[in-house]
Write a protein that holds these residues in place. Structure first.
Motif, PDB file in Angstrom:
ATOM      1  N   TYR A   1       3.904  -6.279   9.281  1.00 17.30           N
ATOM      2  CA  TYR A   1       5.276  -5.854   9.050  1.00 17.30           C
ATOM      3  C   TYR A   1       6.194  -7.051   8.902  1.00 17.30           C
ATOM      4  CZ  TYR A   1       5.591  -6.681  14.111  1.00 17.30           C
ATOM      5  OH  TYR A   1       5.532  -7.234  15.360  1.00 17.30           O
ATOM      6  N   THR A   2       7.372  -6.809   8.347  1.00 21.36           N
ATOM      7  CA  THR A   2       8.440  -7.802   8.322  1.00 21.36           C
ATOM      8  C   THR A   2       9.537  -7.285   9.230  1.00 21.36           C
ATOM      9  OG1 THR A   2       9.424  -6.774   6.376  1.00 21.36           O
ATOM     10  CG2 THR A   2       7.951  -8.623   5.989  1.00 21.36           C
ATOM     11  N   ASN A   3      10.263  -8.220   9.828  1.00 24.24           N
ATOM     12  CA  ASN A   3      11.322  -7.836  10.743  1.00 24.24           C
ATOM     13  C   ASN A   3      12.574  -8.632  10.397  1.00 24.24           C
ATOM     14  OD1 ASN A   3      12.800  -6.756  12.776  1.00 24.24           O
ATOM     15  ND2 ASN A   3      11.725  -7.822  14.424  1.00 24.24           N
ATOM     16  N   SER A   4      13.313  -8.137   9.426  1.00 23.99           N
ATOM     17  CA  SER A   4      14.560  -8.783   9.016  1.00 23.99           C
ATOM     18  C   SER A   4      15.723  -7.861   9.370  1.00 23.99           C
ATOM     19  CB  SER A   4      14.537  -9.093   7.522  1.00 23.99           C
ATOM     20  OG  SER A   4      14.260  -7.912   6.792  1.00 23.99           O
ATOM     21  N   GLY A   5      15.881  -7.626  10.665  1.00 23.37           N
ATOM     22  CA  GLY A   5      16.923  -6.712  11.117  1.00 23.37           C
ATOM     23  C   GLY A   5      16.406  -5.314  11.347  1.00 23.37           C
ATOM     24  N   LYS A   6      15.464  -4.885  10.518  1.00 19.67           N
ATOM     25  CA  LYS A   6      14.778  -3.610  10.727  1.00 19.67           C
ATOM     26  C   LYS A   6      13.308  -3.809  10.414  1.00 19.67           C
ATOM     27  CE  LYS A   6      15.534  -1.652   6.156  1.00 19.67           C
ATOM     28  NZ  LYS A   6      15.917  -0.495   5.404  1.00 19.67           N
ATOM     29  N   LEU A   7      12.488  -3.062  11.092  1.00 17.86           N
ATOM     30  CA  LEU A   7      11.042  -3.193  10.944  1.00 17.86           C
ATOM     31  C   LEU A   7      10.574  -2.464   9.696  1.00 17.86           C
ATOM     32  CD1 LEU A   7       8.701  -4.357  12.732  1.00 17.86           C
ATOM     33  CD2 LEU A   7       8.293  -2.006  13.357  1.00 17.86           C
ATOM     34  N   GLU A   8       9.848  -3.171   8.833  1.00 14.63           N
ATOM     35  CA  GLU A   8       9.296  -2.565   7.618  1.00 14.63           C
ATOM     36  C   GLU A   8       7.813  -2.884   7.535  1.00 14.63           C
ATOM     37  OE1 GLU A   8      11.544  -3.958   4.283  1.00 14.63           O
ATOM     38  OE2 GLU A   8      13.327  -2.839   4.879  1.00 14.63           O
ATOM     39  N   ILE A   9       7.007  -1.840   7.407  1.00 13.57           N
ATOM     40  CA  ILE A   9       5.563  -1.994   7.297  1.00 13.57           C
ATOM     41  C   ILE A   9       5.230  -2.453   5.880  1.00 13.57           C
ATOM     42  CG2 ILE A   9       3.329  -0.836   7.494  1.00 13.57           C
ATOM     43  CD1 ILE A   9       4.976  -0.934  10.101  1.00 13.57           C
ATOM     44  N   ASP A  10       4.415  -3.521   5.774  1.00 17.33           N
ATOM     45  CA  ASP A  10       4.007  -4.057   4.477  1.00 17.33           C
ATOM     46  C   ASP A  10       2.592  -3.648   4.095  1.00 17.33           C
ATOM     47  OD1 ASP A  10       6.408  -5.505   4.068  1.00 17.33           O
ATOM     48  OD2 ASP A  10       5.648  -7.127   5.337  1.00 17.33           O
ATOM     49  N   ARG A  11       1.699  -3.626   5.104  1.00 16.55           N
ATOM     50  CA  ARG A  11       0.284  -3.462   4.782  1.00 16.55           C
ATOM     51  C   ARG A  11      -0.482  -2.988   6.008  1.00 16.55           C
ATOM     52  NH1 ARG A  11      -3.455  -7.337   1.416  1.00 16.55           N
ATOM     53  NH2 ARG A  11      -5.378  -7.192   2.565  1.00 16.55           N
ATOM     54  N   LEU A  12      -1.516  -2.196   5.751  1.00 18.97           N
ATOM     55  CA  LEU A  12      -2.458  -1.767   6.777  1.00 18.97           C
ATOM     56  C   LEU A  12      -3.848  -2.207   6.349  1.00 18.97           C
ATOM     57  CD1 LEU A  12      -1.245   1.897   7.325  1.00 18.97           C
ATOM     58  CD2 LEU A  12      -0.849  -0.053   8.825  1.00 18.97           C
ATOM     59  N   ASP A  13      -4.588  -2.806   7.269  1.00 23.80           N
ATOM     60  CA  ASP A  13      -5.970  -3.205   7.018  1.00 23.80           C
ATOM     61  C   ASP A  13      -6.849  -2.500   8.035  1.00 23.80           C
ATOM     62  OD1 ASP A  13      -6.039  -5.754   5.070  1.00 23.80           O
ATOM     63  OD2 ASP A  13      -4.230  -5.818   6.299  1.00 23.80           O
ATOM     64  N   ALA A  14      -7.806  -1.710   7.573  1.00 25.23           N
ATOM     65  CA  ALA A  14      -8.710  -0.977   8.455  1.00 25.23           C
ATOM     66  C   ALA A  14     -10.117  -1.516   8.268  1.00 25.23           C
ATOM     67  CB  ALA A  14      -8.665   0.518   8.138  1.00 25.23           C
ATOM     68  N   SER A  15     -10.885  -1.550   9.347  1.00 23.71           N
ATOM     69  CA  SER A  15     -12.276  -2.013   9.252  1.00 23.71           C
ATOM     70  C   SER A  15     -13.144  -1.245  10.230  1.00 23.71           C
ATOM     71  CB  SER A  15     -12.363  -3.516   9.536  1.00 23.71           C
ATOM     72  OG  SER A  15     -11.940  -3.798  10.855  1.00 23.71           O
ATOM     73  N   GLY A  16     -14.437  -1.261   9.924  1.00 20.80           N
ATOM     74  CA  GLY A  16     -15.402  -0.614  10.808  1.00 20.80           C
ATOM     75  C   GLY A  16     -15.573   0.856  10.512  1.00 20.80           C
ATOM     76  N   GLY A  17     -16.306   1.173   9.467  1.00 21.44           N
ATOM     77  CA  GLY A  17     -16.599   2.567   9.150  1.00 21.44           C
ATOM     78  C   GLY A  17     -15.347   3.376   8.866  1.00 21.44           C
ATOM     79  N   VAL A  18     -14.584   2.960   7.887  1.00 25.05           N
ATOM     80  CA  VAL A  18     -13.327   3.625   7.539  1.00 25.05           C
ATOM     81  C   VAL A  18     -13.628   4.970   6.864  1.00 25.05           C
ATOM     82  CG1 VAL A  18     -11.180   3.442   6.215  1.00 25.05           C
ATOM     83  CG2 VAL A  18     -12.198   1.390   7.236  1.00 25.05           C
ATOM     84  N   VAL A  19     -13.002   6.031   7.374  1.00 24.10           N
ATOM     85  CA  VAL A  19     -13.144   7.365   6.795  1.00 24.10           C
ATOM     86  C   VAL A  19     -11.748   7.918   6.560  1.00 24.10           C
ATOM     87  CG1 VAL A  19     -14.023   9.708   7.105  1.00 24.10           C
ATOM     88  CG2 VAL A  19     -15.308   7.758   8.018  1.00 24.10           C
ATOM     89  N   VAL A  20     -11.483   8.344   5.326  1.00 24.35           N
ATOM     90  CA  VAL A  20     -10.197   8.924   4.950  1.00 24.35           C
ATOM     91  C   VAL A  20     -10.463  10.361   4.513  1.00 24.35           C
ATOM     92  CG1 VAL A  20      -8.202   8.683   3.449  1.00 24.35           C
ATOM     93  CG2 VAL A  20      -9.429   6.650   4.189  1.00 24.35           C
ATOM     94  N   ARG A  21      -9.698  11.305   5.094  1.00 24.77           N
ATOM     95  CA  ARG A  21      -9.938  12.728   4.803  1.00 24.77           C
ATOM     96  C   ARG A  21      -8.650  13.429   4.405  1.00 24.77           C
ATOM     97  NH1 ARG A  21     -13.577  12.276   9.329  1.00 24.77           N
ATOM     98  NH2 ARG A  21     -15.653  12.845   8.653  1.00 24.77           N
ATOM     99  N   SER A  22      -8.809  14.346   3.459  1.00 24.71           N
ATOM    100  CA  SER A  22      -7.772  15.317   3.123  1.00 24.71           C
ATOM    101  C   SER A  22      -8.452  16.681   3.236  1.00 24.71           C
ATOM    102  CB  SER A  22      -7.241  15.071   1.709  1.00 24.71           C
ATOM    103  OG  SER A  22      -8.157  15.530   0.743  1.00 24.71           O
ATOM    104  N   PRO A  23      -7.722  17.776   3.064  1.00 25.99           N
ATOM    105  CA  PRO A  23      -8.388  19.083   3.179  1.00 25.99           C
ATOM    106  C   PRO A  23      -9.528  19.292   2.172  1.00 25.99           C
ATOM    107  CG  PRO A  23      -6.026  19.354   3.310  1.00 25.99           C
ATOM    108  CD  PRO A  23      -6.278  17.916   2.942  1.00 25.99           C
ATOM    109  N   SER A  24      -9.500  18.600   1.037  1.00 28.19           N
ATOM    110  CA  SER A  24     -10.508  18.871   0.016  1.00 28.19           C
ATOM    111  C   SER A  24     -11.494  17.734  -0.249  1.00 28.19           C
ATOM    112  CB  SER A  24      -9.819  19.248  -1.302  1.00 28.19           C
ATOM    113  OG  SER A  24      -8.987  18.196  -1.742  1.00 28.19           O
TER     114      SER A  24
END
Length: 182
Positions: A86-109
């Motif tokens: 994240y960057t913190n220039s007065g307010k917190l803003e998320i820039d990037r997420l890095d996931a590791s170790g058997g990443v699973v992404v699910r939606s209903p379908s």
């Protein structure tokens, strides 16, 4: 953790509400393959759970470790480790997420799997790498890398390095077809 660090973590979790993390489907349209995420509500609140969190204020990141579970609307992500930059220039803003170790992404379908995942919030791109498998019903696609452009809805599966896996670095798929009378 300092008293100043704890509010930042809460703010980081709240700021995650603006991100999109999710499963991918490949569907054929006139424009080509698209992601099922194109209509996803990226403003929905996000819940993050893990066994441990470490805040590194000077490095502008938080690390979630151990059985990480992320949920936004109908989408979920699980991994062993998640680093939130994240960057913190007065307010917190998320820039990037890095996931590791058997990443699973699910939606209903659909379900997407890989060893590593990156969500670049500024570019609105989700990338999974390392033994990627994308499943929807009984259909599936396997490859080395899956890239989802959340702006256009386009999803692309690339092969891995030559000699990797049983398909020699190529993309492979198995698709169901409508059952017709013989």
């Amino acid at each position: 953790m300092s008293r100043m660090g704890f509010p930042r973590i809460i703010a980081a979790a709240l700021a995650l509400a603006t991100m999109t993390v999710g499963g991918v489907a490949i569907a054929q349209t006139q424009g080509g393959p698209i992601s099922a995420l194109k209509g996803h509500d990226s403003n929905a609140p996000i819940n993050v759970e893990s066994d441990r969190i470490e805040v590194q204020d000077r490095a502008d990141r938080a690390i979630f470790a151990g059985n990480v579970q992320v949920r936004q609307a109908e989408l979920s992500l699980s991994a062993e480790r998640l680093t939130l930059a994240y960057t913190n220039s007065g307010k917190l803003e998320i820039d990037r997420l890095d996931a590791s170790g058997g990443v699973v992404v699910r939606s209903p379908s659909e379900t997407a799997r890989g060893q590593f995942g990156v969500y670049d919030i500024n570019r609105r791109l989700i990338t999974l790498v390392g033994g990627v498998r994308l499943e929807r019903g009984e259909s599936s696609i396997s490859g080395g890398r899956l890239t989802i452009d959340l702006e256009s809805g386009r999803a692309v599966v690339d092969g891995g390095p030559v000699g990797a896996g049983e398909r020699g670095g190529r993309v492979s798929g198995r698709f169901t077809v409508p059952q017709r009378g013989r």
